[in-house]
Write a protein that holds these residues in place. Structure first.
Motif, PDB file in Angstrom:
ATOM      1  N   GLU A   1     -20.887 -11.792 -33.809  1.00  0.00           N
ATOM      2  CA  GLU A   1     -21.718 -11.025 -35.047  1.00  0.00           C
ATOM      3  C   GLU A   1     -21.295  -9.636 -34.606  1.00  0.00           C
ATOM      4  O   GLU A   1     -21.209  -9.091 -33.480  1.00  0.00           O
ATOM      5  N   THR A   2     -21.060  -8.898 -35.639  1.00  0.00           N
ATOM      6  CA  THR A   2     -20.934  -7.469 -35.628  1.00  0.00           C
ATOM      7  C   THR A   2     -21.890  -6.689 -36.399  1.00  0.00           C
ATOM      8  O   THR A   2     -21.731  -5.398 -36.450  1.00  0.00           O
ATOM      9  N   HIS A   3     -22.851  -7.140 -37.240  1.00  0.00           N
ATOM     10  CA  HIS A   3     -23.547  -6.506 -38.088  1.00  0.00           C
ATOM     11  C   HIS A   3     -24.637  -6.039 -37.527  1.00  0.00           C
ATOM     12  O   HIS A   3     -25.390  -6.881 -36.686  1.00  0.00           O
TER      13      HIS A   3
ATOM     14  N   GLU B   1     -14.633  -7.025 -41.467  1.00  0.00           N
ATOM     15  CA  GLU B   1     -15.126  -6.067 -40.287  1.00  0.00           C
ATOM     16  C   GLU B   1     -14.163  -4.756 -40.169  1.00  0.00           C
ATOM     17  O   GLU B   1     -13.143  -4.890 -39.852  1.00  0.00           O
TER      18      GLU B   1
ATOM     19  N   ARG C   1     -17.853   4.593 -34.465  1.00  0.00           N
ATOM     20  CA  ARG C   1     -17.188   3.311 -34.577  1.00  0.00           C
ATOM     21  C   ARG C   1     -15.854   3.891 -35.599  1.00  0.00           C
ATOM     22  O   ARG C   1     -16.154   4.235 -36.448  1.00  0.00           O
TER      23      ARG C   1
ATOM     24  N   LEU D   1     -27.667  -8.094 -35.006  1.00  0.00           N
ATOM     25  CA  LEU D   1     -27.568  -7.643 -33.558  1.00  0.00           C
ATOM     26  C   LEU D   1     -28.705  -6.943 -33.180  1.00  0.00           C
ATOM     27  O   LEU D   1     -29.138  -7.220 -31.968  1.00  0.00           O
TER      28      LEU D   1
ATOM     29  N   ARG E   1     -12.394  -4.056 -36.905  1.00  0.00           N
ATOM     30  CA  ARG E   1     -11.263  -4.906 -36.808  1.00  0.00           C
ATOM     31  C   ARG E   1     -10.058  -4.561 -37.796  1.00  0.00           C
ATOM     32  O   ARG E   1      -8.863  -4.651 -37.271  1.00  0.00           O
TER      33      ARG E   1
END
Ligand code: UDP
Length: 336
Positions: free
Chosen positions: A189-191, A79, A283, A195, A82
């Motif tokens: 989930e981050t994708h 990620e 981001r 999402l 992160r």
């Protein structure tokens, strides 16, 4: 059963699809995974060894036990956001992971490696054109830095001892196994695509990370490629001969850019309803545009993406989600 291939991270998204492709091609995938992000349910085509990818002794033991003919190294942290807040973890897992894999291969006499690399090695390209392998490598986040360092460690090892390797620089892996065996399931989930699908089904609204990028609609542009196409490329990369100085890097993408807003439109079409969307800021660590020129992989591997259109990629992801992924019980992280 055919020759064994050690697949680190084989319980994860791309690793599990590659394990299936290996099995189809006559190999036995031996999965080595700590299950921090992977799923036991995704290991269906061979044995599972639970282990830490930074543990060279454990890796060498696994390579010897199964007399593996090669290694595909996926295990790592992925990620981007992160990586900006925890660079220490990313350098530790991603670079020490490669060091342990290479060292175990040297000690066990295993000669062929395929490495999971990324478009993040290119950083934020100044030109809005498709990226070639020889373009400037200048990561803008610790994720990309750690992956580029991994490539360099592997290239140096190929020059130093009996090792041959291909680094595959993925653009954005997406979609799911068309037969419904596997799909994407990260917790949390981050994708973008999963999402956005969730946001059509009453899940949290999707935040669009940035609307002021220098792109046609102001949102980030990425090159989304079907995970089964990525998986096939790994099998071919294990087999390709005549590697230049024992090491080559290759882009894997469709060569087509899609903006975040175009993804939202594709998910809307596939689901028959709009996801809830909110506008957010940029981001950390995100470049405006990353699109592949996949010519090298096409030429060297005889590979080309079979899933050409974004709609099919999104449809397979929606079908997987509608089938409830690995099941309703799997709602939380398997391990820390
Ligand atoms: N993205 C977004 N909202 C999200 C997640 C992602 O707008 O909740 C954007 C992100 O900024 C990037 C693209 O979607 O431009 C793809 O991000 P993802 O995390 O799926 O993959 P990455 O490019 O980081 O590998």
């Amino acid at each position: 059963p055919g020759p064994c291939i050690l697949v680190t991270g084989g319980a994860g998204f791309i690793g599990s699809h590659t394990s299936k492709a290996l099995s189809r091609a006559g190999y036995t995938p031996v999965v080595y995974d700590n299950l921090s992000n992977g799923h036991v349910e995704a290991v269906k085509w061979g044995p599972l060894i639970i282990g830490d990818v930074r543990d060279a002794n454990h890796l060498a033991e696994a390579m010897r036990e199964y007399s593996v003919a090669g290694v595909i190294h996926f295990a790592g942290l992925i990620e981007v956001g992160r990586s900006v807040s925890r660079p220490d973890l990313f350098w530790d897992h991603n670079l020490n992971g490669v060091a342990a894999v290479v060292s175990a291969m040297r000690r066990s006499g295993t000669a062929r490696l395929v490495f999971s690399s990324t478009a993040a090695v290119y950083g934020a390209p100044a030109e809005m054109s498709r990226l070639r392998e020889a373009d400037r490598l200048a990561p803008i986040n610790p994720y990309g830095d750690s992956k580029l360092a991994g490539e360099r460690l592997i290239a140096a090892s190929c020059a130093a001892f009996d090792l041959e390797a291909v680094a595959l620089r993925y653009f954005n892996a997406a979609g799911a196994d068309p037969e419904g065996d596997l799909g994407e399931a990260h917790y949390p989930e981050t994708h973008l695509i999963p999402l956005a699908i969730e946001a059509t089904m009453g899940g949290a609204p999707l935040t669009v990370f940035g609307s002021d990028y220098p792109t046609p609609d102001g949102s980030c542009v990425r090159d989304y490629i079907h995970v089964a196409d990525l998986a096939r490329a790994h099998v071919l990369a294990l087999q390709v001969g005549g590697l230049d100085a024992g090491f080559e890097a290759m882009n894997l993408g469709r060569g087509v850019g899609s903006s975040v807003r175009e993804i939202i439109a594709a998910v809307t079409a596939a689901c028959g309803r709009h996801p809830a969307v909110v506008e957010g800021g940029r981001r950390a660590g995100d470049p405006p545009m990353l699109v592949a020129d996949p010519a090298a992989a096409m030429e060297r591997l005889g590979w080309s993406p079979q899933v050409r259109d974004l709609a099919t990629i999104v449809d397979t992801a929606v079908a997987w989600r509608r089938g409830c992924g690995f099941g309703p019980a799997r709602q939380g992280p398997a391990a820390a």
